[in-house]
Design a protein around this motif. Structure first.
Motif, PDB file in Angstrom:
ATOM      1  N   GLU A 140       0.892   4.039  -2.914  1.00 55.36           N
ATOM      2  CA  GLU A 140       0.652   5.445  -2.573  1.00 55.36           C
ATOM      3  C   GLU A 140       1.757   6.348  -3.126  1.00 55.36           C
ATOM      4  OE1 GLU A 140       0.945   7.910   1.528  1.00 55.36           O
ATOM      5  OE2 GLU A 140      -0.372   6.154   1.596  1.00 55.36           O
TER       6      GLU A 140
ATOM      7  N   GLU B  55       1.490   6.391  -6.965  1.00 56.87           N
ATOM      8  CA  GLU B  55       0.308   7.171  -7.344  1.00 56.87           C
ATOM      9  C   GLU B  55       0.585   8.663  -7.242  1.00 56.87           C
ATOM     10  OE1 GLU B  55      -4.302   7.824  -5.906  1.00 56.87           O
ATOM     11  OE2 GLU B  55      -3.259   5.995  -5.294  1.00 56.87           O
ATOM     12  N   GLY B  56       1.233   9.086  -6.164  1.00 56.90           N
ATOM     13  CA  GLY B  56       1.572  10.493  -6.006  1.00 56.90           C
ATOM     14  C   GLY B  56       2.504  10.976  -7.109  1.00 56.90           C
TER      15      GLY B  56
ATOM     16  N   THR C 173      -4.427   5.758  -9.629  1.00 56.21           N
ATOM     17  CA  THR C 173      -4.473   4.601  -8.729  1.00 56.21           C
ATOM     18  C   THR C 173      -4.333   3.313  -9.513  1.00 56.21           C
ATOM     19  OG1 THR C 173      -5.902   5.848  -7.227  1.00 56.21           O
ATOM     20  CG2 THR C 173      -5.827   3.468  -6.923  1.00 56.21           C
TER      21      THR C 173
ATOM     22  N   ARG D 117      -1.188   0.681  -9.308  1.00 60.72           N
ATOM     23  CA  ARG D 117      -1.398  -0.735  -8.988  1.00 60.72           C
ATOM     24  C   ARG D 117      -0.886  -1.635 -10.102  1.00 60.72           C
ATOM     25  NH1 ARG D 117      -7.306  -0.766  -5.922  1.00 60.72           N
ATOM     26  NH2 ARG D 117      -6.656   0.666  -4.254  1.00 60.72           N
TER      27      ARG D 117
ATOM     28  N   ASP E 260       0.831  -1.209   0.000  1.00 62.13           N
ATOM     29  CA  ASP E 260       0.000   0.000   0.000  1.00 62.13           C
ATOM     30  C   ASP E 260       0.865   1.260   0.000  1.00 62.13           C
ATOM     31  OD1 ASP E 260      -2.486  -1.219  -0.176  1.00 62.13           O
ATOM     32  OD2 ASP E 260      -2.779  -1.287   1.994  1.00 62.13           O
ATOM     33  N   LEU E 261       1.961   1.242   0.752  1.00 67.11           N
ATOM     34  CA  LEU E 261       2.872   2.388   0.769  1.00 67.11           C
ATOM     35  C   LEU E 261       3.480   2.607  -0.617  1.00 67.11           C
ATOM     36  CD1 LEU E 261       4.574   4.618   2.128  1.00 67.11           C
ATOM     37  CD2 LEU E 261       6.235   2.826   2.685  1.00 67.11           C
TER      38      LEU E 261
END
Length: 192
Positions: free
Chosen positions: A127, A130-131, A148, A152, A123-124
């Motif tokens: 994230e 994605e940023g 997102t 992924r 998840d990190l």
């Protein structure tokens, strides 16, 4: 009992020492032969001290792998273009002695994160990617699309290089050849 992430009263310095002890145990004998009792012994504390933070080895391993993954991801290539950060993280994970030891002795520990659910480290990573994708889209250096979904998809592609990359290396294809292909794959996914 709750894991480290749900135990705000645990002191971070002590927790790090306990996780270090667990890491040492796993490197020495593997996860299956590591016990909370052995972790406590190596950390120089009572079993109950360890049990207050982790009810069992899977919870402790989860927190250890999260710490390990977070460290790798945040320090592998912290300031670089997104492609270099992803390749740097893949290389760092592949070279991480704890990850290598788990793959060698206890590869089944990775299956839940590949087949059933994402872990905190994943998840990190998502994230962070994605940023970076959003920033690149704002600058016009990354194609339009759902950041997102793109993040992924990149993590899914990276899984193959992290988990199975070594199986594709032989006399015809080097590890560097594979990383060059990974770089090309990522650049084409992101190209505007």
């Amino acid at each position: 009992m709750t894991s480290l992430r749900h135990n705000p009263s645990a002191k971070p310095v002590a927790i790090d020492a306990y996780l270090d002890a667990a890491r040492d145990c796993i490197l020495d004998v593997g996860w299956r032969r590591t016990t909370l009792t052995e972790v406590a012994r190596r950390a120089g504390v009572s079993r109950m001290t360890i049990y207050r933070s982790w009810p069992d080895m899977p919870q402790l391993l989860s927190d250890l792998m999260t710490r390990e993954g977070t460290t790798i991801v945040t320090t592998s290539v912290p300031v670089a273009p997104l492609i270099d950060r992803i390749i740097g993280a893949v290389r760092a994970i592949r070279d991480n002695e704890l990850f290598v030891r788990i793959v060698e002795l206890d590869p089944e520990l990775l299956l839940p994160y590949l087949l059933n659910r994402r872990g905190r480290s994943q998840d990190l990573i998502i994230e962070l990617i994605e940023g970076a994708v959003r920033e690149g889209q704002a600058e016009g250096t990354v194609r339009p699309g759902n950041p997102t979904a793109m993040a992924r998809a990149l993590v899914l592609a990276a899984h193959g290089f992290v988990i199975s990359g070594h199986t594709m290396v032989d006399d015809e294809v080097s590890e560097d050849d594979l990383y060059d292909e990974a770089r090309l794959l990522i650049s084409r996914v992101l190209a505007p």
